[in-house]
Design a protein around this motif. Structure first.
Motif, PDB file in Angstrom:
ATOM      1  N   UNK A 308     138.879 -13.131  45.842  1.00 43.01           N
ATOM      2  CA  UNK A 308     138.275 -14.440  45.608  1.00 43.01           C
ATOM      3  C   UNK A 308     138.354 -15.286  46.881  1.00 43.01           C
ATOM      4  N   UNK A 309     139.545 -15.228  47.515  1.00 36.96           N
ATOM      5  CA  UNK A 309     139.752 -15.991  48.746  1.00 36.96           C
ATOM      6  C   UNK A 309     138.826 -15.535  49.851  1.00 36.96           C
ATOM      7  N   UNK A 312     135.288 -16.606  49.322  1.00 35.04           N
ATOM      8  CA  UNK A 312     134.983 -18.018  49.562  1.00 35.04           C
ATOM      9  C   UNK A 312     135.202 -18.416  51.020  1.00 35.04           C
ATOM     10  N   UNK A 313     135.697 -17.476  51.847  1.00 33.33           N
ATOM     11  CA  UNK A 313     135.952 -17.801  53.254  1.00 33.33           C
ATOM     12  C   UNK A 313     134.687 -17.651  54.084  1.00 33.33           C
ATOM     13  N   UNK A 314     134.616 -18.496  55.063  1.00 29.65           N
ATOM     14  CA  UNK A 314     133.531 -18.362  56.023  1.00 29.65           C
ATOM     15  C   UNK A 314     133.910 -17.270  57.007  1.00 29.65           C
ATOM     16  N   UNK A 317     131.396 -15.669  52.888  1.00 34.17           N
ATOM     17  CA  UNK A 317     130.592 -16.247  51.809  1.00 34.17           C
ATOM     18  C   UNK A 317     129.113 -16.368  52.175  1.00 34.17           C
TER      19      UNK A 317
ATOM     20  N   UNK B  25     137.114 -20.877  60.233  1.00 33.82           N
ATOM     21  CA  UNK B  25     137.688 -19.945  59.276  1.00 33.82           C
ATOM     22  C   UNK B  25     138.891 -20.563  58.579  1.00 33.82           C
ATOM     23  N   UNK B  28     137.784 -23.416  56.384  1.00 32.90           N
ATOM     24  CA  UNK B  28     137.114 -22.912  55.175  1.00 32.90           C
ATOM     25  C   UNK B  28     138.134 -22.387  54.180  1.00 32.90           C
ATOM     26  N   UNK B  32     138.630 -23.757  50.491  1.00 32.14           N
ATOM     27  CA  UNK B  32     138.528 -22.860  49.336  1.00 32.14           C
ATOM     28  C   UNK B  32     139.716 -23.026  48.424  1.00 32.14           C
TER      29      UNK B  32
END
Lengths: 344, 326
Positions: A308-309, A312-314, A317, B25, B28, B32
């Motif tokens: 999930x992490x 959702x991380x750039x 995602x 990063x 983000x 999140x």
């Protein structure tokens, strides 16, 4: 002649701007390195402890060292020494040295039975003297899942043998059960024969009574009756013979059973002992098995959290297809009014 | 030293990029974690969400009664937990299903509720959707002025929220075209076309082409209209939308008929009739047959006229029998 570089104001102080940008970038990297260093305890003072293990299975360089469940250091070296034993050096943060006293023990254990292995240092006697840098501490290898399985293996093998033994048609148990069956059948027949005999004997006794009553009046008939009685006694004796034979067969069966019973009882004792052993092994292992299940569930939950992490991380995602929440059905501006008809 | 480093293109570009990437990063990751706290909904919220998803699925499959039932369940739950934003979504969904089944009165009632709740709760995004749907109801019921006013309000509300709806522009274009405001309609539909292409919204892109076709027909540019319907047809066949394919075919047939290309018109009408018949739209298929018989009659093909007249008679009879059976 003035070049574009000279005319365009964006080129003014270009070297200074580029330098500042570069410095900021370098500073960022330095901060990052520092943060990673702090995270990995690169800048803390270390205190080394050694222990010697019989083998290095499950021990590796960089493995965490924990004290009361807290990470206090890492395994720095693992080396083979005399007698093919393994010398393990751990580096523990200086700030935890006050807990490291004479009597501490090292053991390799796991986060549950399937988790990551780590070196666990048990807390020593608080009144004992503090350990010095480079001290050698005793090592104890904790039983893991493999050991538990190995321990259970002989018990399982015995259970298998017991089942074979019980199911063997030529085995003592099956034979004994067969004998018991024959015995019970014989007893049933014997019971009916005895009943019949008793009934006949009753009739005979009645006749003897009648004879005694008539003995004074008739001698001859008495003799006849006496002969008759003898005849009846013969008949009774003849009838009793098979009964006696059956009793003989029964006693022989009982004898056979009595002979086989001690060995059967011994085997049953052994079976009960094995079952006890297995149940105690399972009883001891039950909390660990529960722990394994808990840890597996926890690992699955952790895995889900990680996925999930990551999702959702750039920039991950951005690579994933966008999931549209099915909130509104489309307006769909289509209508039959959009159809051109012949009369339009 | 700085000069030499600056002169080095790799260092000058790559290092700041790495730094930027790492910062983004980390940022983000933090964001999140923060948002993760709000992701989980309560049991009732999840149930409402599920009911809505089932409704959307049913609507997409054309199962309108099931869609209506699901959206109604979602509405009850959302009202039970006083989730006004979701309540408005449910109301709009029910209105859109009501439009699909032709119940304009019910649609308008639900939309009034949706507009009121959106205004009270300041739900700008939902307000735009509610106005657009209301405009569609008014457009379909011939109230072009109020339809235009509501679609403009919808576009305005969407703009305030930073979004642009190709569907709303399509509707506005169609309303303007029907009101005879061809130049404005053309401009709006061109914007809708561009936006739907960018958004890769095939459904509304086909609607843009169809509205442009209708506009060109009204402007007597029949060849251009055929071209637009051809584009719509291509998109609809790709999407497998039977009703729209039939409309595209019959529209192209009508345009060819106007241009005197009767053979072409007859061919397209036959295709439209087959599509409608196999799509279970008997009334539309009967309409195709009437037009087809008229076209063959003009072409002087009496055998074809008789053949299709027999088919029409038989189809009409079975349709009437079916209606009686119901």
């Amino acid at each position: 002649m003035a070049t574009v570089k000279d005319k365009d104001p964006r080129f003014k102080n270009l070297e200074f701007k580029a330098g500042v940008m570069l410095m900021v970038a370098i500073a960022g990297i330095v901060v990052l390195v520092l943060m990673l260093g702090i995270e990995r305890d690169l800048f803390t003072k270390k205190f080394s402890l050694h222990f010697v293990a019989e083998n290095g299975t499950g021990i590796s360089k960089g493995m965490p060292v924990k004290l009361s469940g807290f990470k206090v250091g890492r395994v720095s070296t693992v080396e083979l020494i005399e007698g093919a034993r393994v010398r393990v050096t751990t580096e523990v943060s200086q700030k935890y040295t006050e807990y490291l006293r004479e009597g501490v023990k090292a053991m390799v254990t796991k986060e549950g039975y399937i988790g990551d292995p780590y070196v666990d240092i048990t807390v020593g006697d608080p009144s004992a003297t503090l350990l010095t840098d480079g001290a050698l501490i005793p090592f104890h290898k904790e039983d893991g899942m493999e050991e538990l399985i190995n321990e259970a293996k002989p018990a399982l093998t015995e259970i298998k043998e017991i089942i074979h033994y019980i199911n063997d048609p030529e085995g003592d148990i099956k034979v004994t059960l067969g004998n018991f069956k024959v015995l019970s059948e014989g007893l049933e027949e014997t019971r009916s024969v005895i009943t019949e005999t008793t009934r006949t004997a009753g009739g005979t006794l009645k006749r003897i009574d009648s004879l005694v009553e008539k003995v004074d009046s008739r001698v001859e008939p008495m003799m006849d009756s006496a002969l008759n009685v003898f005849g009846n006694v013969d008949e009774m004796t003849e009838r009793l013979m098979p009964v006696i034979e059956r009793f003989d067969a029964i006693s022989r069966n009982v004898e056979t059973v009595s002979e086989t019973l001690p060995s059967t009882i011994l085997k049953l004792d052994s079976i009960l002992g094995d079952v006890k052993l297995v149940s105690s092994a399972l009883g001891a292992g039950a909390p660990q098995i529960m722990e394994v299940i808990d840890n597996t569930n926890s690992a699955i939950r952790g895995g889900k959290e990680i996925i999930k992490g990551v999702k959702t991380s750039w920039p991950i995602r951005l690579m994933l297809p966008k999931v549209r929440s099915p909130h509104l059905v489309p307006l769909d501006t289509f209508s039959m009014k959009q159809e051109v008809r012949s009369g339009d | 030293m700085t000069r030499s480093l600056v002169g080095n293109g790799i260092v000058n570009r790559v290092v700041p990029i790495i730094f930027l990437v790492l910062s983004l990063f980390m940022a983000s990751g933090c964001a999140s974690r923060q948002s993760g706290l709000e992701e989980e909904g309560s049991y009732l919220h999840v149930r409402a969400e599920e009911a809505r998803a089932v409704g959307v699925e049913a609507y997409t499959k054309g199962n309108y009664s099931s869609a209506l039932q699901s959206f109604d369940s979602a509405l009850k739950i959302d009202r039970a937990v006083d989730d006004r934003a979701k309540e408005v979504v449910d109301l709009i969904n029910i209105a859109r299903v009501s439009i699909a089944i032709g119940d304009m009165e019910a649609a308008e009632a639900y939309l009034d509720d949706a507009v009121n709740v959106s205004l009270e709760a300041n739900l700008i995004e939902s307000l735009g959707s509610a106005y657009a749907t209301l405009a569609k109801v008014e457009y379909l019921t011939g109230r072009h002025d109020s339809a235009l006013a509501h679609i403009e309000e919808s576009i305005e509300a969407d703009r305030g929220h930073g979004i642009q709806s190709g569907a709303a522009l399509n509707l506005m274009g169609a309303i303007l075209a029907e009101g005879g405001r061809f130049t404005e309609a053309k401009s709006v539909l061109a914007r809708a076309l561009k936006l739907n292409k960018v958004n890769k919204d095939g459904l509304e892109l086909a609607n843009s082409y169809r509205s442009l076709g209708l506009l060109h027909n009204l402007m007597k540019s029949h060849d251009k209209a055929i071209e637009q319907y051809r584009h719509a047809y291509d998109l609809d066949t790709r999407a497998g939308n039977s009703a729209k394919i039939a409309v595209d075919l019959s529209s192209m047939a009508a345009l060819h008929h106007k241009l005197g290309r009767l053979n072409k018109a007859a061919y397209l009408l036959e295709r439209s009739y087959i599509v409608n018949l196999n799509g279970g739209r008997t009334i539309d298929a009967l309409g195709n047959l009437t037009f087809l018989i008229e076209t063959y009659s003009k072409l002087g093909k009496t055998d074809k006229v008789h053949y299709f007249a027999r088919i029409k008679s038989s189809l009409l009879k079975s349709y009437e029998n079916g209606m009686e059976g119901q």
